[in-house]
Design an enzyme around this catalytic site. Structure first.
Site, PDB file in Angstrom:
ATOM      1  N   HIS A   1       0.956  -1.187   0.146  1.00 60.89           N
ATOM      2  CA  HIS A   1       0.120   0.079  -0.035  1.00 60.89           C
ATOM      3  C   HIS A   1       1.029   1.197  -0.012  1.00 60.89           C
ATOM      4  O   HIS A   1       0.663   2.325  -0.551  1.00 60.89           O
ATOM      5  CB  HIS A   1      -0.971  -0.034   1.328  1.00 60.89           C
ATOM      6  CG  HIS A   1      -1.711   1.160   1.295  1.00 60.89           C
ATOM      7  ND1 HIS A   1      -1.655   2.233   2.409  1.00 60.89           N
ATOM      8  CD2 HIS A   1      -2.943   1.667   0.688  1.00 60.89           C
ATOM      9  CE1 HIS A   1      -2.252   3.154   2.233  1.00 60.89           C
ATOM     10  NE2 HIS A   1      -3.197   2.845   1.370  1.00 60.89           N
TER      11      HIS A   1
ATOM     12  N   GLU B   1       2.227   1.941  -3.424  1.00 62.28           N
ATOM     13  CA  GLU B   1       0.920   2.340  -4.100  1.00 62.28           C
ATOM     14  C   GLU B   1       1.005   3.827  -4.019  1.00 62.28           C
ATOM     15  O   GLU B   1       0.746   4.518  -5.169  1.00 62.28           O
ATOM     16  CB  GLU B   1      -0.189   1.682  -3.788  1.00 62.28           C
ATOM     17  CG  GLU B   1      -1.454   2.247  -4.556  1.00 62.28           C
ATOM     18  CD  GLU B   1      -2.747   2.450  -3.900  1.00 62.28           C
ATOM     19  OE1 GLU B   1      -3.282   3.572  -3.866  1.00 62.28           O
ATOM     20  OE2 GLU B   1      -3.031   1.553  -2.982  1.00 62.28           O
ATOM     21  N   HIS B   2       0.979   4.458  -2.858  1.00 60.53           N
ATOM     22  CA  HIS B   2       0.914   5.854  -2.783  1.00 60.53           C
ATOM     23  C   HIS B   2       2.329   6.512  -3.446  1.00 60.53           C
ATOM     24  O   HIS B   2       2.223   7.562  -3.921  1.00 60.53           O
ATOM     25  CB  HIS B   2       1.100   6.289  -1.164  1.00 60.53           C
ATOM     26  CG  HIS B   2      -0.405   6.199  -0.602  1.00 60.53           C
ATOM     27  ND1 HIS B   2      -0.826   7.055   0.127  1.00 60.53           N
ATOM     28  CD2 HIS B   2      -1.386   4.929  -0.559  1.00 60.53           C
ATOM     29  CE1 HIS B   2      -1.856   6.631   0.550  1.00 60.53           C
ATOM     30  NE2 HIS B   2      -2.285   5.685   0.104  1.00 60.53           N
TER      31      HIS B   2
ATOM     32  N   GLU C   1      -4.015   7.932   7.801  1.00 64.79           N
ATOM     33  CA  GLU C   1      -4.976   7.047   7.385  1.00 64.79           C
ATOM     34  C   GLU C   1      -5.376   6.021   8.390  1.00 64.79           C
ATOM     35  O   GLU C   1      -6.513   5.415   8.319  1.00 64.79           O
ATOM     36  CB  GLU C   1      -4.526   6.554   5.961  1.00 64.79           C
ATOM     37  CG  GLU C   1      -5.499   5.657   5.054  1.00 64.79           C
ATOM     38  CD  GLU C   1      -5.119   5.269   3.828  1.00 64.79           C
ATOM     39  OE1 GLU C   1      -5.774   4.762   2.918  1.00 64.79           O
ATOM     40  OE2 GLU C   1      -3.831   5.664   3.498  1.00 64.79           O
TER      41      GLU C   1
END
Length: 423
Positions: free
Chosen positions: A49, A52-53, A129
């Site tokens: 993840h 991906e950012h 997040e």
């Protein structure tokens, strides 16, 4: 509507699959990586993840703001996501803008900067997040449920990662994970809509011809656990997730699982919605869901209730699980579930995004395109007895239960033992 499906497998293992639909005015394209949180070790949790950012934070050709501006100028939309098994960079554009869009996606995938400054900055964003998730009990209870069901297996861990891991991520961690997993053998490029296969093939060859082949992803299957976990929170309601392991996407029983989930809590006419909300007024929201991975899956039930109504709600859920194992599926109920599944499937065919996603997932899991008609036919051959038999297989085990809210661990465990003794 003219539809043409083509596939190209490159020597490196990279696959290109396209579905040319001449009547569509747009095209959806995605770079799909067979890499997700289940491919991480405990000390790497959240790296897929995180990467991906970072893909959108700059390349050797473009700054982050240049990437954002170029994507916005295309006028469609672009996005990315990470799941337990996949990472995807995708978007929908006009056909004439497809070369420009692929140029951007190829650049951010093949030439990410991964600068220490960006990593430190993004680390703070992802930590925020994680805090957002922890402040959302209706989401957090599902994380608790997965951690209980799958134990120490990577499927148990959150996609976002754990606070302790993310807070100490380094450039070396990111680069090492990227070099190991982001290879041609794990990449499928899928496009659906108004797209010419040969034209896209030439573009893909130009951009990805030097991508290292690598080895296809190898995964270990988990062993599910039947247990109960309680996390006390000062909330107005107890949020619960209850469920059990199921067969996975590669198993032919997946069609029956779709049926079973629909009957149980998949829509407003489902048994749980009608019994828990409509007839008894115990909860505002209740539903069941199905999460299928390549080798295993999980069927879960979510509901939030006042503590005083928790036992009654669990008893209703238990009764409905038992009912589905006792040959009590009426013809009318069965036909309604079939109509719901068929309509949902065929209506999704109107979306190039949905068709693009279907192309990629079918390629990863089955190595071929599965027509919508074939899926409908598989569902159509099922009988009420098939669903009852499957319910007996899936529901025969003691369920896993996650409780989050104004309840103590002792209270939760006592209730679990009382209602779900070994069968």
């Amino acid at each position: 509507m003219g539809i043409e499906i083509k596939k190209e497998v490159f020597p490196s293992g990279l696959r290109l699959v396209t579905e040319n639909i001449t009547d569509f005015p747009t095209v959806s394209l995605g770079l799909w990586l067979n890499v997700g949180s289940r491919d991480e070790t405990h000390s790497q949790n959240g790296l897929a993840h995180f990467i991906e950012h970072l893909f959108f934070k700059g390349t050797h050709r473009r700054t982050a703001i240049e990437i954002a501006k170029e994507l916005d100028r295309l006028g469609g939309y672009s996005n990315a996501f990470t799941s337990k098994e996949y990472t995807c960079l995708h978007g929908k554009v006009l056909p004439e803008d497809l070369p420009r869009f692929l140029d951007i996606l190829a650049d951010i995938f093949l030439n990410p900067l991964f600068s220490p400054e960006d990593i430190e900055r993004e680390k703070q964003i992802i930590l925020q997040e994680i805090k957002m998730l922890e402040d959302s009990p209706e989401e957090l209870v599902h994380e608790l449920f997965s951690s209980l069901l799958w134990g120490e297996h990577p499927l148990a861990r959150p996609i976002l990662g754990e606070w302790e891991v993310i807070s100490r991520v380094s450039s070396e961690d990111v680069i090492s994970f990227y070099k190991k997993h982001y290879k041609a053998s794990n990449l499928v490029i899928a496009a659906a809509g108004k797209v010419e296969h040969e034209e896209l093939l030439t573009l893909v060859q130009n951009y990805f011809d030097k991508l290292i082949a690598g080895e296809p992803q190898k995964r270990t299957s988990p062993k599910p656990f039947s247990t109960c976990g309680v996390q006390h929170r000062n909330l107005e309601q107890v949020h619960l997730a209850l469920g059990m392991a199921t067969p996975g996407t590669k198993d032919e029983r997946r069609y029956g699982l779709l049926f079973l989930n629909t009957l149980l809590g998949g829509n407003m006419s489902s048994r749980l919605f009608q019994e828990v909300r409509e007839k008894r007024g115990l909860a505002y929201a209740i539903y069941s869901y199905l999460s299928l991975y390549e080798d295993v899956g999980q069927l879960g039930i979510y509901v939030a209730v006042e503590k005083e109504k928790l036992k009654e709600t669990l008893l209703v859920i238990k009764d409905e699980l038992n009912s589905l194992m006792e040959d009590k599926i009426s013809t009318e109920e069965f036909e309604a579930a079939f109509d719901n599944l068929k309509s949902a499937l065929l209506l999704s065919a109107d979306s190039p995004d949905s068709r693009m996603t279907r192309l990629a997932r079918n390629e990863f899991i089955f190595g071929r395109y599965i027509p919508y008609e074939e899926t409908v036919q598989k569902i159509k051959t099922l009988t009420p007895q098939d669903i009852t038999t499957l319910a007996r297989e899936v529901f025969a085990v003691k369920p896993t239960l996650a409780l989050l809210g104004p309840i103590s661990e002792e209270e939760g465990l006592s209730l679990y033992q009382e209602l779900f003794e070994e069968k």
